[in-house]
Motif scaffolding. Structure first.
Motif, short mmCIF file in Angstrom:
data_model
loop_
_atom_site.label_atom_id
_atom_site.label_comp_id
_atom_site.label_asym_id
_atom_site.label_seq_id
_atom_site.Cartn_x
_atom_site.Cartn_y
_atom_site.Cartn_z
N ASP A 173 -5.49 2.41 41.01
CA ASP A 173 -4.75 1.17 40.74
C ASP A 173 -5.64 -0.05 40.99
OD1 ASP A 173 -2.04 -0.16 40.26
OD2 ASP A 173 -2.64 -1.04 42.17
N HIS A 179 -6.62 -2.76 38.01
CA HIS A 179 -6.24 -4.17 38.13
C HIS A 179 -7.34 -5.05 38.73
CE1 HIS A 179 -2.35 -1.98 37.94
NE2 HIS A 179 -2.17 -2.89 37.01
N PRO A 196 -3.32 1.10 30.25
CA PRO A 196 -2.09 0.85 31.00
C PRO A 196 -0.90 0.64 30.07
CG PRO A 196 -3.88 -0.49 31.86
CD PRO A 196 -4.38 0.14 30.60
N MET A 227 1.91 -1.28 29.07
CA MET A 227 2.34 -2.66 29.28
C MET A 227 3.86 -2.81 29.37
SD MET A 227 -0.14 -4.43 29.84
CE MET A 227 -1.89 -4.28 29.76
N ARG A 259 4.88 -1.96 32.84
CA ARG A 259 4.50 -3.04 33.76
C ARG A 259 5.49 -4.19 33.64
NH1 ARG A 259 -1.29 -6.08 34.29
NH2 ARG A 259 -1.34 -5.59 36.47
N ALA A 266 8.63 -3.33 35.45
CA ALA A 266 8.46 -3.36 36.91
C ALA A 266 8.45 -4.79 37.43
CB ALA A 266 7.17 -2.65 37.29
N VAL A 267 7.85 -5.70 36.69
CA VAL A 267 7.75 -7.09 37.12
C VAL A 267 9.10 -7.79 37.00
CG1 VAL A 267 6.74 -9.32 36.52
CG2 VAL A 267 5.32 -7.29 36.63
#
Length: 77
Positions: A20, A24, A48, A50, A53, A56-57
């Motif tokens: 990770d 990142h 990744p 997207m 992500r 999750a955000v």
């Protein structure tokens, strides 16, 4: 199905957190370990996810509002 971070970590002999950090670009990874992880990612065409992500955000608390009209409603009498 594409390779996962966990599978990359297992192949590289490192933790999932290390992979990770490489993905990142968070540093604190030895250059030779980073190269090994990036080589595995390139060999397996890893990119990744997207959408995952973004999901999750976007985990914000859900607020629900209700408008109640008391005039003419027998519940409030």
């Amino acid at each position: 199905m594409s390779i996962t971070i966990t599978q990359i970590a297992k192949l590289a002999g490192v933790s999932r957190g290390t992979v990770d950090r490489v993905i990142h670009q968070r540093g604190r990874v030895a250059p030779e370990v980073e190269k090994r992880i990036r080589d595995i990612m390139d060999e397996n065409d890893y990119h990744p996810y997207m959408l995952g992500r973004a999901l999750a955000v976007s985990k914000t608390p859900l607020t629900i509002g209700m408008i109640m009209i008391e005039k003419g409603n027998p519940f409030f009498n």
